[in-house]
Motif scaffolding. Structure first.
Motif, PDB file in Angstrom:
ATOM      1  N   ASP A  62      88.645  41.750  39.741  1.00 27.41           N
ATOM      2  CA  ASP A  62      90.014  41.737  40.268  1.00 27.41           C
ATOM      3  C   ASP A  62      90.111  42.858  41.298  1.00 27.41           C
ATOM      4  OD1 ASP A  62      92.732  41.978  40.782  1.00 27.41           O
ATOM      5  OD2 ASP A  62      93.335  41.563  38.720  1.00 27.41           O
ATOM      6  N   MET A 151      89.855  31.745  27.458  1.00 26.80           N
ATOM      7  CA  MET A 151      90.173  31.959  28.871  1.00 26.80           C
ATOM      8  C   MET A 151      90.437  30.664  29.631  1.00 26.80           C
ATOM      9  SD  MET A 151      87.586  35.124  29.813  1.00 26.80           S
ATOM     10  CE  MET A 151      88.704  35.757  31.085  1.00 26.80           C
ATOM     11  N   GLN A 154      92.832  31.058  32.568  1.00 26.71           N
ATOM     12  CA  GLN A 154      92.238  31.692  33.745  1.00 26.71           C
ATOM     13  C   GLN A 154      91.384  30.694  34.527  1.00 26.71           C
ATOM     14  OE1 GLN A 154      92.384  33.114  30.769  1.00 26.71           O
ATOM     15  NE2 GLN A 154      93.211  35.188  31.010  1.00 26.71           N
ATOM     16  N   GLN A 157      93.148  28.238  36.908  1.00 26.31           N
ATOM     17  CA  GLN A 157      93.659  28.749  38.180  1.00 26.31           C
ATOM     18  C   GLN A 157      92.714  28.444  39.340  1.00 26.31           C
ATOM     19  OE1 GLN A 157      94.918  32.929  38.045  1.00 26.31           O
ATOM     20  NE2 GLN A 157      95.146  32.765  35.824  1.00 26.31           N
TER      21      GLN A 157
END
Length: 258
Positions: A62, A151, A154, A157
């Motif tokens: 990130d 996850m 996530q 996305q």
């Protein structure tokens, strides 16, 4: 790529299920460049039975938060100790290590990312990179039970997510190579990481259908720098250290009996 030895601060420790923890780590200085498929060696402090670092795939970077994520599966004393690391504590990390997945150049390529168990970890970082390049990858994630799939929000996305579980509690029942998406879509490239039997099955499928395929091997790695030779894999070019010349290999490089 240049390697760094860093003291990283745990910014979050998220318990995902009984056996998996997501560690997010940051630094006061900008983190070095990392690529999908690379890994890190994490030092384990506070475990009297653990003397070597633990190799962990880079799960995600990130950049906005200056964080690197590691998905840790607690299977031994070392990883169990890492999973206990509290927010604000420091973990000494060597990164980035190994090579990375090769990225497609044909914008029309259909891309399939297959992860099994904790082998889903590098697929998230790769999927995010592919999404940033304009691709919409397909994720195929396999596990034994629904609670072992982590996850998923996530992953969604960055592409379309399909799942299999051995007991049928999430997605289609069975193994990833039996999922109905495979005969429904003609994929041009497959990337995979997970248990070796799963990767060999994926590699066999890719060879039969003439699909470019890369695997991220999970051989035992003690040093991460090619010194101990415990992670050697036999290839068409002879023995190669997975930690330095991998962990990513094109299946045509490997001498797998598939």
């Amino acid at each position: 790529m240049k390697k760094f030895i860093l003291d990283l601060v745990v910014s979050e420790n998220i318990r995902l299920n009984d056996t998996n923890v997501l560690l997010k780590m940051t630094s006061s200085a900008p983190l070095p460049e990392m690529k999908p498929g690379q890994f890190a060696e994490l030092r384990v402090d506070g475990s009297p039975t653990t003397f070597l670092r633990r190799p962990i795939s880079i799960n995600f970077v990130d950049k906005a938060a200056n964080e690197v994520w590691f998905l840790v599966q607690t299977i031994g004393d070392g990883t169990k100790q890492l999973a206990k690391t509290a927010k604000g504590n420091i973990i000494n990390v060597v990164l980035p290590l190994g090579n990375s997945f090769s990225l497609p150049v044909n914008q029309s390529d259909k891309l399939l990312l297959i992860g099994g168990g904790v082998g889903i970890a590098p697929m998230l970082f790769l999927g995010a990179e592919l999404k940033s390049m304009g691709y919409n990858p397909t994720f195929l994630l396999g596990a034994r039970k629904a609670k072992d799939l982590v996850m998923l929000d996530q992953f969604s996305q960055y592409g379309d997510v399909y799942t299999t579980t051995e007991d049928g509690t999430h997605g289609e029942q069975g193994y990833v190579t039996h999922h109905s998406i495979l005969p429904a879509v003609k994929f041009d490239r497959i990337y995979t990481c997970g248990p070796k039997p799963m990767m060999m099955a994926v590699a066999k499928y890719a060879k039969i259908h003439n699909i470019t395929c890369e695997v991220s091997l999970e051989n035992k790695m003690a040093c991460g720098v090619g010194a101990c030779l415990c992670c050697v894999e036999n290839t068409v070019e002879g023995h190669k250290c997975v930690c330095t010349e991998g962990p990513v290999f094109n299946i045509n490089e490997l001498l797998w009996q598939i």
